[in-house]
Design a protein around this motif. Structure first.
Motif, PDB file in Angstrom:
ATOM      1  N   GLU A 112       0.844  -1.194   0.000  1.00  0.00           N
ATOM      2  CA  GLU A 112       0.000   0.000   0.000  1.00  0.00           C
ATOM      3  C   GLU A 112       0.882   1.248   0.000  1.00  0.00           C
ATOM      4  OE1 GLU A 112      -3.269   0.340  -0.239  1.00  0.00           O
ATOM      5  OE2 GLU A 112      -3.438  -1.832  -0.513  1.00  0.00           O
ATOM      6  N   PRO A 113       0.593   2.215  -0.880  1.00  0.00           N
ATOM      7  CA  PRO A 113       1.450   3.414  -0.984  1.00  0.00           C
ATOM      8  C   PRO A 113       1.683   4.121   0.348  1.00  0.00           C
ATOM      9  CG  PRO A 113      -0.068   3.327  -2.830  1.00  0.00           C
ATOM     10  CD  PRO A 113      -0.472   2.214  -1.910  1.00  0.00           C
TER      11      PRO A 113
ATOM     12  N   GLN B 118       1.675   2.910   3.343  1.00  0.00           N
ATOM     13  CA  GLN B 118       2.550   2.121   4.212  1.00  0.00           C
ATOM     14  C   GLN B 118       3.980   2.088   3.689  1.00  0.00           C
ATOM     15  OE1 GLN B 118       0.120  -1.494   4.055  1.00  0.00           O
ATOM     16  NE2 GLN B 118      -0.423  -1.204   6.210  1.00  0.00           N
ATOM     17  N   LEU B 119       4.138   2.141   2.382  1.00  0.00           N
ATOM     18  CA  LEU B 119       5.475   2.119   1.800  1.00  0.00           C
ATOM     19  C   LEU B 119       6.288   3.351   2.187  1.00  0.00           C
ATOM     20  CD1 LEU B 119       4.728   0.776  -1.801  1.00  0.00           C
ATOM     21  CD2 LEU B 119       5.854  -0.458   0.058  1.00  0.00           C
ATOM     22  N   HIS B 120       5.599   4.462   2.443  1.00  0.00           N
ATOM     23  CA  HIS B 120       6.307   5.685   2.808  1.00  0.00           C
ATOM     24  C   HIS B 120       7.079   5.525   4.120  1.00  0.00           C
ATOM     25  CE1 HIS B 120       5.040   8.165  -0.472  1.00  0.00           C
ATOM     26  NE2 HIS B 120       3.749   8.063  -0.195  1.00  0.00           N
ATOM     27  N   THR B 121       6.667   4.598   4.963  1.00  0.00           N
ATOM     28  CA  THR B 121       7.380   4.345   6.216  1.00  0.00           C
ATOM     29  C   THR B 121       8.822   3.925   5.954  1.00  0.00           C
ATOM     30  OG1 THR B 121       5.319   3.649   7.257  1.00  0.00           O
ATOM     31  CG2 THR B 121       7.356   2.976   8.345  1.00  0.00           C
ATOM     32  N   TYR B 122       9.064   3.325   4.807  1.00  0.00           N
ATOM     33  CA  TYR B 122      10.370   2.745   4.499  1.00  0.00           C
ATOM     34  C   TYR B 122      11.177   3.587   3.511  1.00  0.00           C
ATOM     35  CZ  TYR B 122       8.395  -1.338   6.779  1.00  0.00           C
ATOM     36  OH  TYR B 122       7.833  -2.186   7.704  1.00  0.00           O
ATOM     37  N   GLU B 123      10.773   4.822   3.248  1.00  0.00           N
ATOM     38  CA  GLU B 123      11.408   5.585   2.177  1.00  0.00           C
ATOM     39  C   GLU B 123      12.756   6.196   2.569  1.00  0.00           C
ATOM     40  OE1 GLU B 123       8.610   8.537   1.051  1.00  0.00           O
ATOM     41  OE2 GLU B 123       8.864   9.751   2.852  1.00  0.00           O
ATOM     42  N   CYS B 124      13.137   6.125   3.845  1.00  0.00           N
ATOM     43  CA  CYS B 124      14.447   6.638   4.255  1.00  0.00           C
ATOM     44  C   CYS B 124      14.858   5.958   5.556  1.00  0.00           C
ATOM     45  CB  CYS B 124      14.421   8.154   4.451  1.00  0.00           C
ATOM     46  SG  CYS B 124      13.439   8.692   5.873  1.00  0.00           S
ATOM     47  N   ASP B 125      16.121   6.162   5.934  1.00  0.00           N
ATOM     48  CA  ASP B 125      16.550   5.740   7.261  1.00  0.00           C
ATOM     49  C   ASP B 125      16.707   6.997   8.114  1.00  0.00           C
ATOM     50  OD1 ASP B 125      18.911   6.810   6.274  1.00  0.00           O
ATOM     51  OD2 ASP B 125      19.973   4.895   6.156  1.00  0.00           O
ATOM     52  N   GLY B 126      17.664   7.016   9.049  1.00  0.00           N
ATOM     53  CA  GLY B 126      17.820   8.178   9.914  1.00  0.00           C
ATOM     54  C   GLY B 126      18.312   9.420   9.197  1.00  0.00           C
TER      55      GLY B 126
ATOM     56  N   THR C 237      10.687   5.956  -2.399  1.00  0.00           N
ATOM     57  CA  THR C 237       9.651   4.991  -2.032  1.00  0.00           C
ATOM     58  C   THR C 237       9.874   3.688  -2.794  1.00  0.00           C
ATOM     59  OG1 THR C 237       8.075   6.803  -1.710  1.00  0.00           O
ATOM     60  CG2 THR C 237       7.169   4.573  -1.910  1.00  0.00           C
ATOM     61  N   PRO C 238      10.009   2.559  -2.080  1.00  0.00           N
ATOM     62  CA  PRO C 238      10.222   1.283  -2.770  1.00  0.00           C
ATOM     63  C   PRO C 238       8.946   0.782  -3.430  1.00  0.00           C
ATOM     64  CG  PRO C 238       9.949   0.900  -0.423  1.00  0.00           C
ATOM     65  CD  PRO C 238       9.943   2.398  -0.619  1.00  0.00           C
ATOM     66  N   ALA C 239       9.095  -0.171  -4.347  1.00  0.00           N
ATOM     67  CA  ALA C 239       7.923  -0.746  -5.006  1.00  0.00           C
ATOM     68  C   ALA C 239       7.232  -1.779  -4.118  1.00  0.00           C
ATOM     69  CB  ALA C 239       8.342  -1.396  -6.328  1.00  0.00           C
ATOM     70  N   LEU C 240       7.983  -2.383  -3.186  1.00  0.00           N
ATOM     71  CA  LEU C 240       7.439  -3.446  -2.336  1.00  0.00           C
ATOM     72  C   LEU C 240       8.332  -3.597  -1.111  1.00  0.00           C
ATOM     73  CD1 LEU C 240       5.342  -5.875  -2.184  1.00  0.00           C
ATOM     74  CD2 LEU C 240       7.163  -7.274  -3.203  1.00  0.00           C
ATOM     75  N   VAL C 241       7.719  -3.928   0.021  1.00  0.00           N
ATOM     76  CA  VAL C 241       8.463  -4.269   1.242  1.00  0.00           C
ATOM     77  C   VAL C 241       8.098  -5.684   1.646  1.00  0.00           C
ATOM     78  CG1 VAL C 241       8.800  -3.769   3.695  1.00  0.00           C
ATOM     79  CG2 VAL C 241       8.598  -1.883   2.049  1.00  0.00           C
ATOM     80  N   VAL C 242       9.108  -6.491   1.945  1.00  0.00           N
ATOM     81  CA  VAL C 242       8.905  -7.872   2.377  1.00  0.00           C
ATOM     82  C   VAL C 242       9.481  -8.026   3.777  1.00  0.00           C
ATOM     83  CG1 VAL C 242       9.225 -10.297   1.784  1.00  0.00           C
ATOM     84  CG2 VAL C 242       9.207  -8.572  -0.024  1.00  0.00           C
ATOM     85  N   LEU C 243       8.746  -8.693   4.652  1.00  0.00           N
ATOM     86  CA  LEU C 243       9.168  -8.883   6.040  1.00  0.00           C
ATOM     87  C   LEU C 243       9.314 -10.375   6.344  1.00  0.00           C
ATOM     88  CD1 LEU C 243       6.761  -6.273   7.702  1.00  0.00           C
ATOM     89  CD2 LEU C 243       9.154  -5.926   7.059  1.00  0.00           C
ATOM     90  N   PRO C 244      10.420 -11.005   5.918  1.00  0.00           N
ATOM     91  CA  PRO C 244      10.621 -12.432   6.179  1.00  0.00           C
ATOM     92  C   PRO C 244      10.881 -12.687   7.656  1.00  0.00           C
ATOM     93  CG  PRO C 244      12.586 -11.476   5.218  1.00  0.00           C
ATOM     94  CD  PRO C 244      11.551 -10.398   5.195  1.00  0.00           C
ATOM     95  N   ALA C 245      10.667 -13.942   8.076  1.00  0.00           N
ATOM     96  CA  ALA C 245      10.840 -14.302   9.481  1.00  0.00           C
ATOM     97  C   ALA C 245      11.966 -15.300   9.711  1.00  0.00           C
ATOM     98  CB  ALA C 245       9.529 -14.871  10.040  1.00  0.00           C
TER      99      ALA C 245
END
Length: 502
Positions: free
Chosen positions: A40-41, A43-51, A58-66
């Motif tokens: 979702e666009p 939610q993707l904004h959460t990952y668009e930068c670090d500190g 903005t990435p095209a997709l975020v994957v959260l493997p376990a």
């Protein structure tokens, strides 16, 4: 114009061609646990930068493997479709190392936060990359053990990020950086293979690929398990804060302490601006208006610590210390460290915006370099707060500015870069522990020549021939640095002797 080695340029990948399509998302969803994809666009904004919030993609997709197996499966799909990927931990990095690629994916490791085993007898533990730095010490504290590296963000930064950046922290003077406390790594290559680097003993036979990956900023693959070395709690700890009339005297005290054969656990320096911010945020008891203060901590065997602690006080007085405060108990010591470790966040108390930089200089040049930084700041019409690991010359200048004032952000960015390159001129480095990432790639040319960069590019190409693993970081390129590729061509005025190239 910068000299670029043709061989180095040829080793750089041309760019990835794969795209994140609906079919690719379905393939990824099939190899990870349910609910592991973010597309979702908003939610993707959460990952668009670090500190380092000045750079955003903005990435095209975020994957959260376990698990390691899920990470490897996702990476294999990226390799098959030639889609770039960026590994991300807690997102507390300060050099843009976890900056996404617009057409790529972010592989977030936040769900991999288990401590898999603790071997008390051999003083080691196996952890996943999403475990926080401070969480390791908390988990083994009941056995009188702890994990020595302690970056200021240790309550939120994760061990995976520490490995990527080879983080240090306040106590790295005596105990070293992350590399000195990691025995082995489970490592997923950019092809999706799972290998083990290092082993149970500190000295392995053959090339030390563990050390090569440590500090490579996520450009060679993804670390999914870490075997860390644990230390026994020291018998005694003594801490003081010494005030000085200026940074030169404080810097001389640091040099004299080390020259006396004393190796403190930590020697931190704060200037007047940093002290003001820390006091407003943490009420640590620092002296307001003081030009420079040293936080010095000794630990070890009680008798030795007591004797060296007296010598440190004597050295501080000999270097014109105006006041020495000794922590009377563990609570007061914790208060002192709370103030120091709150420094970066505390800058919001005295400035609406700031750039955090990171460079290294010889200890003997602390005073003169800080004076030069102050002169550069005055010339730029800006303020710079300094709080740093004085024991090993690792500077963390914070360039303060107001983004609402036109042009001030640009001036601050230029000053921050100039300070880092000043560190190289002083015989130091462009980074001590924050990394190069996206922020300082172009400054690599101030420190390394074309042959050096070619060797680095060869290593990177050996691990990642497709160029899909955290592309665009660390190594400078003409695209990043705004220059034309190819061999150096002298300007006609240079050929005529009117100007010269520096």
């Amino acid at each position: 114009m910068t000299v670029y080695a043709q061989e180095y340029l040829e080793l750089l990948p041309d760019g990835v061609s794969g795209k994140v399509t609906a079919a690719f998302r379905e393939e990824v969803a099939a190899v990870v646990s349910p609910g592991s994809l973010i597309s979702e666009p908003a939610q993707l904004h959460t990952y668009e930068c670090d500190g380092l919030t000045g750079y955003r993609v903005t990435p095209a997709l975020v994957v959260l493997p376990a698990t390691t197996e899920e990470v490897a499966a996702v990476v294999r799909l990226c390799a098959r479709h030639r889609i770039p990927f960026v590994a991300r931990g807690a997102g507390t990095g300060l050099s843009g190392g976890a900056l996404p690629v617009a057409d790529g994916i972010v592989i977030g490791l936040a769900r991999m936060r288990s401590i898999l085993s603790v071997d008390v007898a051999n003083q080691r533990a196996v952890v996943q990359p999403g475990v926080t730095n401070a969480g390791i010490s908390a988990a083994v504290g009941g056995h009188d053990l702890y994990f020595a590296p302690d970056p200021s963000s240790q309550i939120v930064c994760t061990i995976g990020g520490n490995v990527a950046e080879n983080s240090g922290g306040a106590h790295c003077l005596k105990y070293g950086f992350t590399t000195n406390h990691v025995l082995a790594l489970t490592f997923v290559t950019p092809a999706g293979d799972v290998v083990t680097l290092g082993g149970d003993s500190p000295d392995q036979v053959g090339p030390d690929l563990r050390a090569l990956v440590l500090g490579s900023e996520g450009t060679l693959g993804i670390v999914t398990e870490i075997t860390v070395r644990l230390l026994r709690r020291p018998e005694a700890v003594r801490t003081l804060v010494a005030d000085f009339p200026d940074a030169e005297h404080a810097g001389n005290a640091v040099s004299d302490i080390v020259a006396a054969g004393i190796v403190p656990a930590a020697v931190e320096m704060l200037d007047e601006l940093a002290i003001e911010a820390c006091e407003k945020a943490a009420q640590a008891g620092y002296t307001l208006g003081c030009a420079a203060a040293l936080v010095v901590e000794l630990d070890g065997v009680g008798v030795e610590v007591d004797a060296e602690f007296e010598r440190v006080q004597e050295i501080c007085r000999r270097n014109a210390s105006t006041h020495i405060r000794i922590a009377a108990d563990p609570l007061e010591r914790a208060r002192i460290w709370k103030g120091r470790k709150a420094a970066f966040a505390a800058m919001g108390r005295i400035s609406p915006d700031y750039f955090v930089q990171d460079g290294v200089i010889p200890r003997t040049r602390l005073g003169s370099t800080l004076t030069r930084i102050r002169e550069m700041a005055d010339a730029a019409g800006l303020r710079v707060a300094n709080v740093f690991h004085a024991g090993d010359g690792n500077l963390h200048p914070l360039v303060l500015y107001n983004a609402a004032v036109p042009g001030e952000a640009e001036r601050a960015e230029h000053l921050a870069t100039a300070i880092v390159e000043l560190c190289v001129e002083q015989g130091g480095s462009i980074t001590g522990e924050h990394g190069v990432g996206s922020d300082k790639a172009c400054s690599m040319l101030k420190m390394f020549g074309p042959e050096d960069l070619t060797v680095m590019a060869r290593i990177r190409a050996a691990f990642d021939p497709q160029g899909i693993c955290n592309p665009g970081k660390v190594l400078p390129t003409p695209r990043l640095c705004g220059e034309r590729p190819g061999p150096y061509r002298p300007h006609p005025l240079e050929s005529a002797g009117v100007i010269e190239r520096l």
